[in-house]
Scaffold this motif. Structure first.
Motif, PDB file in Angstrom:
ATOM      1  N   ALA A  63     -17.449  24.400  -4.758  1.00 39.61           N
ATOM      2  CA  ALA A  63     -16.836  23.729  -4.566  1.00 39.61           C
ATOM      3  C   ALA A  63     -16.184  22.974  -3.469  1.00 39.61           C
ATOM      4  O   ALA A  63     -16.250  21.462  -3.148  1.00 39.61           O
ATOM      5  CB  ALA A  63     -16.507  22.827  -6.030  1.00 39.61           C
TER       6      ALA A  63
ATOM      7  N   THR B  76     -20.500  24.560 -11.691  1.00 43.43           N
ATOM      8  CA  THR B  76     -20.045  24.694 -10.308  1.00 43.43           C
ATOM      9  C   THR B  76     -18.971  25.081 -10.164  1.00 43.43           C
ATOM     10  O   THR B  76     -18.758  25.661  -9.521  1.00 43.43           O
ATOM     11  CB  THR B  76     -20.046  22.511 -10.205  1.00 43.43           C
ATOM     12  OG1 THR B  76     -21.102  22.476 -10.194  1.00 43.43           O
ATOM     13  CG2 THR B  76     -19.686  22.534  -9.276  1.00 43.43           C
TER      14      THR B  76
ATOM     15  N   ARG C 275     -16.231  18.380  -6.064  1.00 41.39           N
ATOM     16  CA  ARG C 275     -17.275  17.915  -6.921  1.00 41.39           C
ATOM     17  C   ARG C 275     -16.861  16.558  -7.895  1.00 41.39           C
ATOM     18  O   ARG C 275     -16.332  17.099  -8.954  1.00 41.39           O
ATOM     19  CB  ARG C 275     -18.077  18.685  -7.311  1.00 41.39           C
ATOM     20  CG  ARG C 275     -18.969  19.688  -6.532  1.00 41.39           C
ATOM     21  CD  ARG C 275     -19.847  18.809  -5.641  1.00 41.39           C
ATOM     22  NE  ARG C 275     -21.555  18.543  -7.007  1.00 41.39           N
ATOM     23  CZ  ARG C 275     -22.416  19.333  -6.830  1.00 41.39           C
ATOM     24  NH1 ARG C 275     -22.542  20.190  -7.046  1.00 41.39           N
ATOM     25  NH2 ARG C 275     -23.521  18.431  -7.956  1.00 41.39           N
TER      26      ARG C 275
ATOM     27  N   VAL D 204     -12.944  20.367  -9.241  1.00 43.10           N
ATOM     28  CA  VAL D 204     -14.703  19.317 -10.157  1.00 43.10           C
ATOM     29  C   VAL D 204     -13.673  18.812 -11.274  1.00 43.10           C
ATOM     30  O   VAL D 204     -12.977  19.574 -11.890  1.00 43.10           O
ATOM     31  CB  VAL D 204     -14.866  20.711 -10.447  1.00 43.10           C
ATOM     32  CG1 VAL D 204     -16.276  20.091 -11.505  1.00 43.10           C
ATOM     33  CG2 VAL D 204     -15.645  21.589  -9.927  1.00 43.10           C
TER      34      VAL D 204
END
Length: 305
Positions: free
Chosen positions: A296, A290, A277, A300
């Motif tokens: 994820a 997250t 993400r 991230v």
């Protein structure tokens, strides 16, 4: 400039989008316009105060240790880079203060290397910390060689997937324990996946009847307890996630030469950085949430226009 800061210890709720002065830089430093910054578990741990006994925090703190960006200026002692160069960097100081969740960062020239051409900004921003940890474990600590059988626990994670690929690049045969949802990803670059949990020992023994030569734990949760059953008397073992009495830990270290090697592997098509993400800078709190949720399926990162 805009930066994410916190002025007290806590979770994502303490993060604020702030306007702060442009960073100063000295004669041997580089000023970089940030394009992407990785979000790592250590950011959250230190933000919560987990390292208070080891590191002073000079509030307000800008979190973040990973960066990819464009050189905006250099100090008079810097000849390695010039304005306009694309770079990656790993920021690790003995004081929590100036991190990478920001529009601009300044750091010593040895913190940077050329950005791999084949990687996107997001991929490059997610590489330094995880990549340096993996490289130090596989190459420096374990000295993995061709034709060795290597078991990487947590091979679907950020450090584990890079460690597996670095071992493959050295000619090793790699077995990776991971959730079944990560098996296709691991198979895509040549890892033989096994499912962690019940039946792990039998799965590994089927692939390595004489035991594996190397075990690297990037997942934790007691994975190293299986080592006597999957290894042999010569098996070399390290962990990057949790201390186990008989198995030394490997800690990330800023090594410019290793950062250059990671870039070379990426440009040779031997290193994939899986992005799960990405978020804009102002959504750093959501990015940390997250990461904490653990679903994820990749790194991230924060991407900054």
């Amino acid at each position: 400039m805009k930066a994410i800061t916190y002025d007290r210890y806590g979770g994502p709720e303490v993060l604020e989008l702030s306007e702060i002065p442009k960073p100063k830089f000295a004669q041997n430093s580089v000023l970089v316009k940030v394009k992407a910054a990785g979000v790592n578990p250590v950011d959250c741990l230190l933000q919560e105060g987990a390292g208070e006994s080891l590191l002073d925090a000079w509030f307000p703190v800008i979190p973040g240790w990973d960066v990819a960006g464009i050189v905006e200026d250099v100090g008079p002692g810097v000849s390695e880079f010039k304005p306009g160069d694309e770079v990656i960097g790993y920021f690790r100081d003995e004081i929590l203060r100036h991190g990478t969740y920001a529009e601009l960062v300044a750091g010593p020239v040895e913190a940077f290397a050329r950005k791999p051409r084949r990687l996107s900004w997001a991929e490059a921003g997610g590489l330094p910390l995880a990549g340096l940890t993996a490289y130090r474990a596989i190459v420096r600590a374990l000295n993995v060689q061709g034709n060795e059988k290597v078991l990487v626990h947590g091979a679907g994670g950020a450090v584990g997937s890079l460690a597996a690929q670095i071992a493959l690049s050295r000619g090793a045969h790699v077995i990776g324990s991971a959730a079944e949802t990560d098996h296709a990803f691991l198979e895509s670059f040549g890892v033989e996946p096994v499912t962690y949990g019940e039946g792990l020992v039998e799965q590994v023994r089927e692939l390595a009847p004489d035991g594996v030569d190397v075990v690297l734990d990037c997942g934790g949760h007691g994975a190293l307890l299986t080592t006597p059953e999957v290894g042999n008397t010569r098996t070399r073992v390290r962990s990057v996630v949790e201390p186990v009495a008989e198995y030394p830990m490997v800690f990330v270290r800023r090594e410019q030469a290793d950062l250059v090697k990671l870039g070379d592997l990426a440009d040779a098509g031997k290193l994939i950085v899986r992005i799960g993400r990405s978020f804009p800078l102002e959504q750093a709190a959501d990015a940390q949430r997250t990461l904490r949720e653990g679903n994820a399926n990749g790194k991230v990162v924060l991407e900054i226009a």
